[in-house]
Design a protein around this motif. Structure first.
Motif, PDB file in Angstrom:
ATOM      1  N   UNK A  46       0.778  -1.344  -0.075  1.00  0.00           N
ATOM      2  CA  UNK A  46       0.131  -0.251  -0.020  1.00  0.00           C
ATOM      3  C   UNK A  46       0.615   1.344   0.087  1.00  0.00           C
ATOM      4  N   UNK A  47       1.885   1.423   0.900  1.00  0.00           N
ATOM      5  CA  UNK A  47       2.842   2.163   1.234  1.00  0.00           C
ATOM      6  C   UNK A  47       3.548   2.743  -0.477  1.00  0.00           C
ATOM      7  N   UNK A  48       4.414   1.508  -1.205  1.00  0.00           N
ATOM      8  CA  UNK A  48       4.853   1.490  -2.611  1.00  0.00           C
ATOM      9  C   UNK A  48       4.088   2.606  -3.341  1.00  0.00           C
ATOM     10  N   UNK A  49       2.126   1.639  -3.224  1.00  0.00           N
ATOM     11  CA  UNK A  49       1.282   2.455  -5.243  1.00  0.00           C
ATOM     12  C   UNK A  49       0.975   3.758  -3.882  1.00  0.00           C
ATOM     13  N   UNK A  50       0.780   4.345  -3.228  1.00  0.00           N
ATOM     14  CA  UNK A  50       0.935   5.713  -2.318  1.00  0.00           C
ATOM     15  C   UNK A  50       1.768   6.325  -2.593  1.00  0.00           C
ATOM     16  N   UNK A  51       3.485   6.229  -3.256  1.00  0.00           N
ATOM     17  CA  UNK A  51       4.109   6.657  -3.161  1.00  0.00           C
ATOM     18  C   UNK A  51       3.612   6.879  -4.978  1.00  0.00           C
ATOM     19  N   UNK A  52       3.862   6.218  -5.536  1.00  0.00           N
ATOM     20  CA  UNK A  52       2.981   6.723  -6.314  1.00  0.00           C
ATOM     21  C   UNK A  52       1.825   7.352  -7.319  1.00  0.00           C
ATOM     22  N   UNK A  53       1.029   7.066  -6.228  1.00  0.00           N
ATOM     23  CA  UNK A  53      -0.269   7.638  -6.721  1.00  0.00           C
ATOM     24  C   UNK A  53      -0.796   9.252  -6.232  1.00  0.00           C
ATOM     25  N   UNK A  54       0.444   9.164  -5.480  1.00  0.00           N
ATOM     26  CA  UNK A  54       0.338  10.801  -4.768  1.00  0.00           C
ATOM     27  C   UNK A  54       0.896  11.913  -5.579  1.00  0.00           C
ATOM     28  N   UNK A  86     -10.285  -2.398 -14.037  1.00  0.00           N
ATOM     29  CA  UNK A  86     -10.265  -1.918 -15.087  1.00  0.00           C
ATOM     30  C   UNK A  86      -9.853  -0.329 -15.489  1.00  0.00           C
ATOM     31  N   UNK A  87      -9.345   0.107 -16.937  1.00  0.00           N
ATOM     32  CA  UNK A  87      -8.430   1.218 -16.929  1.00  0.00           C
ATOM     33  C   UNK A  87      -9.393   2.598 -17.373  1.00  0.00           C
ATOM     34  N   UNK A  88     -10.691   2.838 -17.759  1.00  0.00           N
ATOM     35  CA  UNK A  88     -11.786   3.847 -17.419  1.00  0.00           C
ATOM     36  C   UNK A  88     -12.105   4.153 -16.515  1.00  0.00           C
ATOM     37  N   UNK A  89     -12.287   3.080 -15.410  1.00  0.00           N
ATOM     38  CA  UNK A  89     -12.757   3.157 -13.539  1.00  0.00           C
ATOM     39  C   UNK A  89     -12.652   4.957 -12.752  1.00  0.00           C
ATOM     40  N   UNK A  90     -12.931   5.368 -13.035  1.00  0.00           N
ATOM     41  CA  UNK A  90     -12.637   6.035 -11.756  1.00  0.00           C
ATOM     42  C   UNK A  90     -12.411   6.280 -10.646  1.00  0.00           C
ATOM     43  N   UNK A  91     -11.740   7.080  -9.955  1.00  0.00           N
ATOM     44  CA  UNK A  91     -11.645   6.939  -8.248  1.00  0.00           C
ATOM     45  C   UNK A  91     -11.628   8.282  -7.817  1.00  0.00           C
ATOM     46  N   UNK A  92     -11.741   8.928  -7.012  1.00  0.00           N
ATOM     47  CA  UNK A  92     -12.058   9.909  -6.271  1.00  0.00           C
ATOM     48  C   UNK A  92     -11.195  10.373  -5.578  1.00  0.00           C
ATOM     49  N   UNK A  93     -10.463   9.287  -4.858  1.00  0.00           N
ATOM     50  CA  UNK A  93      -9.468   9.820  -3.742  1.00  0.00           C
ATOM     51  C   UNK A  93      -9.319   8.523  -3.712  1.00  0.00           C
ATOM     52  N   UNK A  94      -7.812   8.282  -2.831  1.00  0.00           N
ATOM     53  CA  UNK A  94      -6.548   7.257  -3.000  1.00  0.00           C
ATOM     54  C   UNK A  94      -7.566   6.334  -1.485  1.00  0.00           C
ATOM     55  N   UNK A  95      -8.591   6.229  -1.538  1.00  0.00           N
ATOM     56  CA  UNK A  95      -8.929   5.764  -0.168  1.00  0.00           C
ATOM     57  C   UNK A  95     -10.208   4.499  -1.019  1.00  0.00           C
ATOM     58  N   UNK A  96     -10.772   5.263  -2.120  1.00  0.00           N
ATOM     59  CA  UNK A  96     -11.594   4.307  -3.162  1.00  0.00           C
ATOM     60  C   UNK A  96     -10.436   2.979  -4.012  1.00  0.00           C
ATOM     61  N   UNK A  97      -9.515   3.731  -4.325  1.00  0.00           N
ATOM     62  CA  UNK A  97      -8.211   3.368  -4.638  1.00  0.00           C
ATOM     63  C   UNK A  97      -8.013   1.892  -3.903  1.00  0.00           C
ATOM     64  N   UNK A  98      -7.847   2.490  -2.793  1.00  0.00           N
ATOM     65  CA  UNK A  98      -7.570   0.492  -1.617  1.00  0.00           C
ATOM     66  C   UNK A  98      -8.241   0.135  -1.894  1.00  0.00           C
ATOM     67  N   UNK A  99     -10.000  -0.073  -1.967  1.00  0.00           N
ATOM     68  CA  UNK A  99     -10.809  -0.653  -1.972  1.00  0.00           C
ATOM     69  C   UNK A  99     -10.495  -1.305  -2.771  1.00  0.00           C
ATOM     70  N   UNK A 100     -10.800  -1.127  -4.277  1.00  0.00           N
ATOM     71  CA  UNK A 100     -10.959  -1.406  -5.220  1.00  0.00           C
ATOM     72  C   UNK A 100      -9.880  -2.483  -5.317  1.00  0.00           C
ATOM     73  N   UNK A 101      -8.388  -2.431  -4.840  1.00  0.00           N
ATOM     74  CA  UNK A 101      -7.346  -3.207  -5.003  1.00  0.00           C
ATOM     75  C   UNK A 101      -7.311  -4.169  -3.671  1.00  0.00           C
ATOM     76  N   UNK A 102      -8.870  -3.902  -2.604  1.00  0.00           N
ATOM     77  CA  UNK A 102      -8.265  -4.940  -1.448  1.00  0.00           C
ATOM     78  C   UNK A 102      -7.535  -4.618  -0.699  1.00  0.00           C
ATOM     79  N   UNK A 103      -7.228  -3.571  -0.662  1.00  0.00           N
ATOM     80  CA  UNK A 103      -5.681  -2.942   0.837  1.00  0.00           C
ATOM     81  C   UNK A 103      -6.809  -1.524   1.149  1.00  0.00           C
ATOM     82  N   UNK A 104      -7.606  -1.758   1.590  1.00  0.00           N
ATOM     83  CA  UNK A 104      -8.537  -0.395   2.460  1.00  0.00           C
ATOM     84  C   UNK A 104      -7.639  -0.497   4.534  1.00  0.00           C
TER      85      UNK A 104
END
Length: 109
Positions: A46-54, A86-104
């Protein structure tokens, strides 16, 4: 033959193999990202992904987040995880991303 994150070995003791099978995904640095919030592998991913998407501006699509990660020379592990979305899926914030990746992160308060 037993396969572990550290290679393969010949099974010798059935009792020892049974212990390995029961403890393969206990929270710890074992290369397996589990569901337990205490799992360091989960937190590190989660931290590695967070560093990139920040570096991205939300809202963002999975495709945009993946492109930001590629430009940032993200490790393969991060690109692989983002690539599962899914490439076109939109995320309002990082929390939504974590949920989609199962890393919430579980609510603590």
């Amino acid at each position: 033959m037993t396969h572990t994150p550290y290679g393969s070995r010949q099974a010798i003791d059935p009792v020892e193999d049974d212990l390995d099978a029961r403890s393969w995904d206990t929270p710890g640095r074992d290369g397996v990202v589990g569901d337990d919030e205490r799992d360091p592998d989960r937190r590190e991913l989660r931290a590695r992904i967070g560093q990139q998407v920040s570096l991205a501006t939300f809202p963002a699509t999975a495709e945009q987040l993946l492109e930001v990660a590629r430009r940032g020379d993200a490790p393969d592990e991060v690109l692989d995880e983002l690539g599962t979305l899914e490439p076109e899926r939109s995320f309002a914030n990082a929390r939504e991303l974590w949920q989609a990746l199962g890393l919430e992160v579980e609510e603590r308060f």
